[in-house]
Design a protein around this motif. Structure first.
Motif, PDB file in Angstrom:
ATOM      1  N   GLU A  64       4.386  -9.120  -6.768  1.00 41.56           N
ATOM      2  CA  GLU A  64       4.187  -7.864  -7.142  1.00 41.56           C
ATOM      3  C   GLU A  64       4.967  -7.446  -8.532  1.00 41.56           C
ATOM      4  OE1 GLU A  64       4.149  -4.990  -3.677  1.00 41.56           O
ATOM      5  OE2 GLU A  64       4.479  -6.729  -2.405  1.00 41.56           O
ATOM      6  N   ILE A  65       3.980  -6.993  -9.453  1.00 44.04           N
ATOM      7  CA  ILE A  65       4.493  -6.496 -10.487  1.00 44.04           C
ATOM      8  C   ILE A  65       4.432  -4.970 -10.492  1.00 44.04           C
ATOM      9  CG2 ILE A  65       4.440  -6.467 -13.169  1.00 44.04           C
ATOM     10  CD1 ILE A  65       2.956  -9.057 -12.979  1.00 44.04           C
ATOM     11  N   ILE A  66       5.743  -4.322 -10.417  1.00 45.54           N
ATOM     12  CA  ILE A  66       5.684  -3.029  -9.815  1.00 45.54           C
ATOM     13  C   ILE A  66       6.001  -1.964 -11.328  1.00 45.54           C
ATOM     14  CG2 ILE A  66       7.138  -1.267  -8.842  1.00 45.54           C
ATOM     15  CD1 ILE A  66       7.844  -3.391  -6.922  1.00 45.54           C
ATOM     16  N   ARG A  67       6.598  -2.691 -12.291  1.00 45.83           N
ATOM     17  CA  ARG A  67       6.786  -1.699 -13.432  1.00 45.83           C
ATOM     18  C   ARG A  67       6.654  -2.670 -14.820  1.00 45.83           C
ATOM     19  NH1 ARG A  67      12.426   1.073 -12.766  1.00 45.83           N
ATOM     20  NH2 ARG A  67      12.589  -1.128 -12.021  1.00 45.83           N
ATOM     21  N   VAL A  68       6.249  -2.241 -15.937  1.00 41.25           N
ATOM     22  CA  VAL A  68       6.160  -2.918 -17.012  1.00 41.25           C
ATOM     23  C   VAL A  68       6.715  -2.133 -18.058  1.00 41.25           C
ATOM     24  CG1 VAL A  68       5.188  -3.920 -18.844  1.00 41.25           C
ATOM     25  CG2 VAL A  68       3.991  -4.354 -16.313  1.00 41.25           C
ATOM     26  N   LYS A  69       7.631  -2.546 -19.000  1.00 44.06           N
ATOM     27  CA  LYS A  69       8.185  -1.694 -19.987  1.00 44.06           C
ATOM     28  C   LYS A  69       7.891  -2.272 -21.411  1.00 44.06           C
ATOM     29  CE  LYS A  69      12.515  -0.086 -17.723  1.00 44.06           C
ATOM     30  NZ  LYS A  69      13.959  -0.005 -17.612  1.00 44.06           N
TER      31      LYS A  69
END
Length: 71
Positions: A64-69
């Motif tokens: 699960e990719i929850i956040r990308v910066k």
């Protein structure tokens, strides 16, 4: 004297066996990126650019990719 070496050898063997059991690959999701950086080179002001990064899961559970910066 030989008895002491034998006991040390046994303890060393047990320690190495314990360490090797810890070194096994962890289970769970494992994210793999073919590329980590992409350079757009020169971009004119106001120009819209896009790039898609390919993400693969080589683990044995759901990734699960929850956040990308963005950098």
């Amino acid at each position: 004297m030989k008895k002491h070496w034998f006991i040390r050898f046994i303890f060393l063997s047990m320690f190495l066996f314990y360490c090797s059991s810890l070194a096994q690959e962890a289970q769970g999701p494992r994210m793999v990126l073919k590329e980590r950086v992409f350079d757009f080179k020169e971009v004119r002001e106001g120009e819209v650019v896009a790039h898609a990064f390919e993400v693969q899961n080589e683990g044995d559970q759901v990734l699960e990719i929850i956040r990308v910066k963005p950098g």
